[in-house]
Design an enzyme around this catalytic site. Structure first.
Site, PDB file in Angstrom:
ATOM      1  N   LYS A  23      22.482  34.470  68.226  1.00  0.00           N
ATOM      2  CA  LYS A  23      21.569  34.685  66.892  1.00  0.00           C
ATOM      3  C   LYS A  23      20.184  34.663  67.119  1.00  0.00           C
ATOM      4  O   LYS A  23      19.472  33.794  67.521  1.00  0.00           O
ATOM      5  CB  LYS A  23      22.172  33.491  65.976  1.00  0.00           C
ATOM      6  N   GLU A  66      14.743  24.357  74.359  1.00  0.00           N
ATOM      7  CA  GLU A  66      13.159  24.382  74.553  1.00  0.00           C
ATOM      8  C   GLU A  66      12.455  24.512  73.315  1.00  0.00           C
ATOM      9  O   GLU A  66      12.782  25.333  72.606  1.00  0.00           O
ATOM     10  CB  GLU A  66      13.119  25.965  75.383  1.00  0.00           C
TER      11      GLU A  66
END
Length: 479
Positions: free
Chosen positions: A178, A251
């Site tokens: 996405k 991250e």
């Protein structure tokens, strides 16, 4: 007369599709503030379809010999090179970035990173077989995990998509990716390119907002969820994934300290640090955003940095003289502006500190000095073209202040003293420590942080390993 908006679509099971319920959202070019496309606002039915396609495609993709997956990734890299100008155009619409810098600073490393992981595809090795119990031989298999749900951010839509899909596909996983709801255009183009090379269902793109991402992470099919984004988003993903013990790769944010000692070459350091702080409008988790300068050179350094900021230019994508373009969206402009408006009385804006123009989301290169360790702008991620400066007295204080934030992604040390540089690289609690430079990345080396910057590595063999699982196989020698 209104201009008709381009229609972007999901890519599921080898074909482009609208959202099942027909919902869309407008996509805005941040350089103009005007909508140029619509994208699907995907819901449960779209996520279900993408996950089913990825699950169906997984066994055959997993069972390909690694050399075949390598060939596919090499073809993808070649195709990205061949269609670079299309990718650049899509990314510039996504982000408003300078065309020339997108061409020189993003396409080459993206292609190189895909080729690196193409090579890694052929390194799915475990430890060599051996007898650790009489009459029995043990071996280790390294296998793909399965379907990976991946969410990419809006600051580097193309490159972060590469960091997601390349190691996952190389290891034999299938992907549902996405893009951010503000930057889906380049990912949709990637789907067109990748989909012409890999079997249907191996690579899927679902557009949508944070609710779409939540549906992906909470879905029962993926074995792994990977996100590059904010700390808040990462914590939400980790919580959702914990309900069925999915693997999580995060991250997240950064607040990189840049520690400048008194023996530093000031002109060179200022040039490099200002570039690393303002590149991509400071919308980089590793940006040189938080400078700590030894008191012996503080005033000289601040003066030089303010001058560099005043000479740094932001503007439209086709202006060859600009270093960076706009902030990505109105909310980000509001966030950056808010940090400056809330500065304490002891802070001083040495340069910038204001919006540029009234069209698009541009913000001036900014330097703020006179700050204390507990100030909001020191502790929280601005994610804009703002460099803060603090004055420190000695090495111990520099380490204390550098480590004294909740983020731990990247850092740098500037000194001619080798011993000091080595001491600092040991003491700094960050996933990366640069010495006399800031921000270069290579595919062979890991990228990832500690603390609230998340866990897991991107790039390198370590990043590749994160997309694999380990199985012990033991066989009897008497059979």
């Amino acid at each position: 007369m209104s201009t008709e908006l381009r229609r972007l679509r999901n890519y599921i099971d080898g074909e482009f599709r609208d959202a099942a319920d027909g919902r869309t959202t407008e996509v805005v070019n941040p350089a103009t503030g005007e909508a140029y496309a619509t994208a699907p606002l995907s819901g449960q039915a779209d996520v279900d379809a993408a996950m089913a396609a990825a699950a169906t495609a997984f066994p055959a993709w997993r069972d390909l010999v690694p050399a075949e997956r390598q060939k596919a990734l090499l073809k993808i890299a070649d195709a990205f090179e061949e269609r670079a100008e299309e990718l650049i155009a899509a990314e510039v619409e996504n982000t408003g970035k300078p065309i020339g810098l997108t061409r020189s600073e993003e396409i080459p490393p993206m292609v190189d990173q895909i080729r690196f992981f193409a090579g890694a595809a052929r390194m799915l090795e475990g430890r060599s077989a051996g007898e650790y119990m009489e009459g029995l031989t043990s071996m280790v298999r390294r296998e793909p995990i399965g379907v990976c749900a991946q969410v990419a951010p809006w600051n580097y839509p193309m490159m972060m998509a590469v960091w997601k899909f390349a190691p996952a596909l190389a290891a034999g996983n299938t992907v549902v990716l996405k893009p951010s709801d503000t930057t889906p255009a380049s990912t949709a183009l990637m789907a067109d390119i990748i989909g012409s090379i890999v079997p249907k269902g191996v690579f899927n793109v679902v557009c949508g907002d944070r609710d779409t991402g939540r549906l992906m992470v909470e879905h029962e099919t993926p074995a792994m969820a990977s996100i590059t984004g904010s700390v808040r988003a990462g914590m939400s993903v980790a919580e959702s994934a914990s309900k069925d013990l999915k693997r999580v790769h995060l991250e997240l944010g950064g607040k990189a300290p840049v520690v400048v000692f008194g023996d530093t070459d000031i002109p060179k350091a200022v040039e490099d640090i200002s570039t690393a702080g303002y590149f991509n409008a400071g919308q980089d988790c590793t940006a040189a955003t938080r400078v700590l300068v030894h008191e012996s050179i503080h005033d000289e350094f601040v003066s030089a940095l303010a001058k560099a900021a005043s000479e740094t230019k932001t503007g439209q994508p086709d202006d060859e003289d600009v270093l960076y373009g706009p902030l990505n969206n109105p909310n980000q402009l509001k966030q950056v502006t808010g940090f400056i408006e809330r500065l304490p009385a002891h802070a001083k804006v040495e340069a910038g500190g204001h919006r540029v123009g009234d069209k698009g989301y541009f913000y001036a290169p900014t330097v703020v000095s006179g700050l204390k360790q507990d100030d909001e702008i020191i502790q929280k991620e601005v994610f804009g073209p703002v460099i803060t400066v603090q004055s420190f007295r000695d090495e111990d204080q520099a380490v204390e202040w550098a480590n004294g934030v909740e983020y731990a992604l990247a850092s740098s040390v500037w000194t001619k003293d080798h011993g000091r540089a080595m001491r600092m690289s040991k003491k700094l609690d960050f996933g990366c420590v640069w010495i006399n430079t800031h921000i270069p990345l290579v595919a062979e080396m890991p990228h990832g942080g500690f603390k609230k910057s998340g866990y897991g590595k991107d790039l390198s063999s370590y990043g590749f390993d994160d997309y694999t699982r380990i199985k012990h196989v033991m066989t009897s020698l008497d059979a």
